[in-house]
Design a protein around this motif. Structure first.
Motif, PDB file in Angstrom:
ATOM      1  N   LYS A  66       4.711  -1.119  14.936  1.00  0.00           N
ATOM      2  CA  LYS A  66       4.750  -1.718  16.285  1.00  0.00           C
ATOM      3  C   LYS A  66       4.078  -0.840  17.335  1.00  0.00           C
ATOM      4  CE  LYS A  66       9.376  -0.147  17.456  1.00  0.00           C
ATOM      5  NZ  LYS A  66      10.646  -0.427  18.083  1.00  0.00           N
ATOM      6  N   TYR A  67       3.905   0.480  17.047  1.00  0.00           N
ATOM      7  CA  TYR A  67       3.228   1.330  18.030  1.00  0.00           C
ATOM      8  C   TYR A  67       1.725   1.469  17.774  1.00  0.00           C
ATOM      9  CZ  TYR A  67       7.870   2.249  19.627  1.00  0.00           C
ATOM     10  OH  TYR A  67       9.137   2.075  20.132  1.00  0.00           O
ATOM     11  N   LEU A  68       1.235   0.870  16.662  1.00  0.00           N
ATOM     12  CA  LEU A  68      -0.201   0.989  16.361  1.00  0.00           C
ATOM     13  C   LEU A  68      -1.037   0.163  17.329  1.00  0.00           C
ATOM     14  CD1 LEU A  68      -0.151   0.746  12.448  1.00  0.00           C
ATOM     15  CD2 LEU A  68      -0.139   2.796  13.881  1.00  0.00           C
ATOM     16  N   SER A  69      -0.405  -0.816  17.981  1.00  0.00           N
ATOM     17  CA  SER A  69      -1.180  -1.700  18.858  1.00  0.00           C
ATOM     18  C   SER A  69      -1.084  -1.307  20.331  1.00  0.00           C
ATOM     19  CB  SER A  69      -0.723  -3.144  18.663  1.00  0.00           C
ATOM     20  OG  SER A  69       0.672  -3.221  18.776  1.00  0.00           O
ATOM     21  N   LEU A  70      -0.477  -0.139  20.600  1.00  0.00           N
ATOM     22  CA  LEU A  70      -0.358   0.293  21.999  1.00  0.00           C
ATOM     23  C   LEU A  70      -1.371   1.383  22.333  1.00  0.00           C
ATOM     24  CD1 LEU A  70       3.509   0.400  22.557  1.00  0.00           C
ATOM     25  CD2 LEU A  70       1.889  -1.410  23.100  1.00  0.00           C
ATOM     26  N   PRO A  71      -1.885   1.437  23.580  1.00  0.00           N
ATOM     27  CA  PRO A  71      -1.705   0.415  24.602  1.00  0.00           C
ATOM     28  C   PRO A  71      -2.556  -0.812  24.283  1.00  0.00           C
ATOM     29  CG  PRO A  71      -3.214   2.103  25.387  1.00  0.00           C
ATOM     30  CD  PRO A  71      -2.765   2.532  24.026  1.00  0.00           C
ATOM     31  N   LEU A  92       3.285  -5.055   6.396  1.00  0.00           N
ATOM     32  CA  LEU A  92       3.457  -5.688   7.714  1.00  0.00           C
ATOM     33  C   LEU A  92       2.658  -4.920   8.768  1.00  0.00           C
ATOM     34  CD1 LEU A  92       7.310  -6.125   7.376  1.00  0.00           C
ATOM     35  CD2 LEU A  92       5.605  -7.946   7.229  1.00  0.00           C
ATOM     36  N   ALA A  93       2.675  -3.589   8.664  1.00  0.00           N
ATOM     37  CA  ALA A  93       2.026  -2.750   9.681  1.00  0.00           C
ATOM     38  C   ALA A  93       0.516  -2.960   9.725  1.00  0.00           C
ATOM     39  CB  ALA A  93       2.334  -1.277   9.423  1.00  0.00           C
ATOM     40  N   ARG A  94      -0.082  -3.300   8.580  1.00  0.00           N
ATOM     41  CA  ARG A  94      -1.548  -3.341   8.556  1.00  0.00           C
ATOM     42  C   ARG A  94      -2.122  -4.494   9.381  1.00  0.00           C
ATOM     43  NH1 ARG A  94      -2.739  -5.140   2.313  1.00  0.00           N
ATOM     44  NH2 ARG A  94      -1.339  -6.909   2.381  1.00  0.00           N
ATOM     45  N   SER A  95      -1.271  -5.435   9.784  1.00  0.00           N
ATOM     46  CA  SER A  95      -1.780  -6.459  10.704  1.00  0.00           C
ATOM     47  C   SER A  95      -0.935  -6.528  11.975  1.00  0.00           C
ATOM     48  CB  SER A  95      -1.840  -7.815  10.010  1.00  0.00           C
ATOM     49  OG  SER A  95      -0.576  -8.136   9.501  1.00  0.00           O
ATOM     50  N   VAL A  99      -4.088  -7.647  14.649  1.00  0.00           N
ATOM     51  CA  VAL A  99      -5.364  -6.971  14.456  1.00  0.00           C
ATOM     52  C   VAL A  99      -5.228  -6.099  13.209  1.00  0.00           C
ATOM     53  CG1 VAL A  99      -6.912  -5.207  15.429  1.00  0.00           C
ATOM     54  CG2 VAL A  99      -5.914  -6.951  16.918  1.00  0.00           C
ATOM     55  N   THR A 100      -6.313  -5.958  12.441  1.00  0.00           N
ATOM     56  CA  THR A 100      -6.240  -5.121  11.258  1.00  0.00           C
ATOM     57  C   THR A 100      -6.085  -3.655  11.661  1.00  0.00           C
ATOM     58  OG1 THR A 100      -7.737  -6.668  10.208  1.00  0.00           O
ATOM     59  CG2 THR A 100      -7.330  -4.613   9.053  1.00  0.00           C
ATOM     60  N   ARG A 101      -5.047  -3.006  11.133  1.00  0.00           N
ATOM     61  CA  ARG A 101      -4.732  -1.614  11.465  1.00  0.00           C
ATOM     62  C   ARG A 101      -5.040  -0.696  10.291  1.00  0.00           C
ATOM     63  NH1 ARG A 101      -4.459  -2.228  16.774  1.00  0.00           N
ATOM     64  NH2 ARG A 101      -3.338  -4.155  17.243  1.00  0.00           N
TER      65      ARG A 101
ATOM     66  N   ALA B  36     -14.522  -6.155  14.386  1.00  0.00           N
ATOM     67  CA  ALA B  36     -13.472  -5.468  15.148  1.00  0.00           C
ATOM     68  C   ALA B  36     -13.945  -5.348  16.595  1.00  0.00           C
ATOM     69  CB  ALA B  36     -13.207  -4.095  14.554  1.00  0.00           C
ATOM     70  N   ASP B  37     -12.988  -5.278  17.531  1.00  0.00           N
ATOM     71  CA  ASP B  37     -13.346  -5.147  18.950  1.00  0.00           C
ATOM     72  C   ASP B  37     -14.177  -3.882  19.174  1.00  0.00           C
ATOM     73  OD1 ASP B  37     -12.108  -7.411  20.035  1.00  0.00           O
ATOM     74  OD2 ASP B  37     -10.148  -6.433  19.974  1.00  0.00           O
ATOM     75  N   PHE B  38     -15.333  -4.054  19.796  1.00  0.00           N
ATOM     76  CA  PHE B  38     -16.219  -2.913  20.072  1.00  0.00           C
ATOM     77  C   PHE B  38     -15.824  -2.276  21.398  1.00  0.00           C
ATOM     78  CE2 PHE B  38     -20.409  -1.572  22.028  1.00  0.00           C
ATOM     79  CZ  PHE B  38     -20.480  -0.360  21.347  1.00  0.00           C
ATOM     80  N   ASN B  39     -15.528  -0.988  21.359  1.00  0.00           N
ATOM     81  CA  ASN B  39     -15.221  -0.249  22.575  1.00  0.00           C
ATOM     82  C   ASN B  39     -16.149   0.968  22.613  1.00  0.00           C
ATOM     83  OD1 ASN B  39     -14.083   1.621  24.457  1.00  0.00           O
ATOM     84  ND2 ASN B  39     -12.148   0.496  24.385  1.00  0.00           N
ATOM     85  N   ALA B  40     -17.231   0.846  23.374  1.00  0.00           N
ATOM     86  CA  ALA B  40     -18.262   1.895  23.411  1.00  0.00           C
ATOM     87  C   ALA B  40     -17.682   3.232  23.866  1.00  0.00           C
ATOM     88  CB  ALA B  40     -19.401   1.460  24.341  1.00  0.00           C
ATOM     89  N   ASP B  41     -16.748   3.197  24.814  1.00  0.00           N
ATOM     90  CA  ASP B  41     -16.158   4.447  25.318  1.00  0.00           C
ATOM     91  C   ASP B  41     -15.389   5.182  24.222  1.00  0.00           C
ATOM     92  OD1 ASP B  41     -17.160   3.947  27.838  1.00  0.00           O
ATOM     93  OD2 ASP B  41     -15.356   2.883  28.504  1.00  0.00           O
TER      94      ASP B  41
END
Lengths: 270, 123
Positions: A66-71, A92-95, A99-101, B36-41
């Motif tokens: 749950k913290y892989l997508s922050l911020p 579960l964590a890998r998505s 988003v693919t993590r 995947a989302d591209f973030n140049a920074d």
């Protein structure tokens, strides 16, 4: 449904015990557990929102990620790699967050990285699953090794004996646990939905007893002090002179919602 | 998932294996590419932390030879986009990674690398 924790004395081999009372249980309860763990704790979200763009992090004991997508904004500002001992939680964590993590199956006691290759590391509600103070110290050392000696930031959360009013658990207290913490088993009761899905146990709720070490006040700070000493790091703010000196500073520490936390920064005089 | 961004950080940790234990070498890699989302920074700030030759070599093992042998000084949009693609859009779904020093093999299954060691292999 039992809500109270059960005091326990661990006499078995620590690794074998953790396999049975932590790893195997999380593999079994992953889906149900994950459905109850979606809200990030405020101090952790704040810590992650202050990480500079381009930094790479390690989430040691990522669970359902749950913290892989922050911020959340802007996307891809920083990256975190999730490490966990439970393959079913990693699935579960890998998505996490849709988003693919990046996730890695491994033990927080091992070190499978280039030295100091991360800019920050978090370990949330993980180190309290290790059964001896030595193993808990090693886990903290691994975090100190993982991050840059120049600017690495570390945030650790562990469960506290001191519980807040919202917690449903009642904690047994004895005189000794006030400084050295308390080893307990915490029942996890599998849900009805899960029972129906697996068709197991014929409607009798299955109870899994997970091992936790509940930290006493001051114990997490002592643990960090021990880890810094063992890793050859001075403890305190960065001094002026003395080239080559390396250390770790406690930025803040405290208690939040039944947990103790500590935030660290590494420094090196060049 | 194993993408090259993670591979660039992983090192062998088998008992006694403390030098020449990076980078791990891919075998039997099955890859998939996903946007995947591209973030140049991010790419610009992260790039100096890469072990560049390890990245170039790993990409080559996966059949991608688009990266220059030396990291360039001038980072234009086109370069950053390509680096983003190599780091974050190539997924190694199956296969394994082998230590160049001790030949320990770490399997990758369903995109997840298994870095666990047996009790007697731990450093």
């Amino acid at each position: 449904m039992p809500k109270d924790v059960i005091p326990v004395v661990v006499s078995a081999d620590p690794g074998t015990y953790e396999d049975a009372h932590v790893h195997a249980i999380y593999d079994d309860i992953a889906d149900h557990f994950s459905s109850t763990r979606y809200k990030p704790w405020p101090i952790i979200a704040e810590f992650l929102s202050e990480i500079p763009t381009g930094w790479m992090g390690l989430d040691a004991g990522t669970g359902n990620g749950k913290y892989l997508s922050l911020p959340p904004h802007p996307p891809g500002k920083i990256w975190s790699i999730g490490l966990d001992r439970s393959i079913n939680l990693l699935r579960l964590a890998r998505s996490a967050g849709g988003v693919t993590r990046e996730v890695v199956l491994g033990n927080v006691l091992d070190y499978c990285w280039r030295k100091g290759c991360f800019d920050f590391a978090i370990s949330i509600a993980t180190i309290h699953h290790l059964t001896t103070s030595e193993r808990r110290r090693v886990a903290v050392q691994r975090l100190l090794e993982a991050v840059s000696p120049n600017h690495g930031r570390v945030l650790i959360y562990v469960w506290a004996i001191e519980q807040d009013g919202l917690s449903k658990r009642s904690i047994p207290t004895n005189g000794e646990c006030s400084t050295s913490g308390q080893d307990v088993l915490v029942p996890w009761v599998s849900s009805d939905r899960e029972q129906n899905a697996t068709n197991a146990h014929n409607g009798v709720a299955r109870v899994y007893n997970r091992y936790y070490h509940m930290f006493a006040k001051g114990e997490l700070i002592d643990l960090v002090k021990g880890a810094a000493l063992a890793s050859g790091l001075e403890l305190g703010p960065q001094p002026g002179g003395e080239t080559g000196a390396r250390g770790v500073e406690i930025v803040r520490e405290g208690w939040e919602r039944s947990n103790y936390y500590i935030e660290l920064r590494l420094w090196q005089v060049r | 998932m194993v993408r090259l961004i993670t591979h660039n950080l992983l090192a062998c940790h088998a008992r006694g294996c403390t030098s020449n234990n990076f980078p791990l070498r891919f075998s039997d890699a099955q890859i998939e590419t996903r946007k995947a989302d591209f973030n140049a920074d991010f790419i610009r700030a992260f790039m100096p932390k890469l072990e560049w030759s390890a990245l170039v070599d790993a990409a080559k093992q996966l059949g991608d030879t688009s990266l220059p042998l030396e990291a360039p000084d001038m980072l234009d949009e086109e370069f950053l986009k390509n680096l983003h693609r190599v780091l974050l859009e190539i997924h190694i779904e199956e296969g394994s990674m082998t230590c160049p020093n001790c030949n320990h093999r770490y399997p990758i299954s369903n995109g997840i690398p298994n870095m666990l060691l047996a009790e007697d292999e731990i450093a």
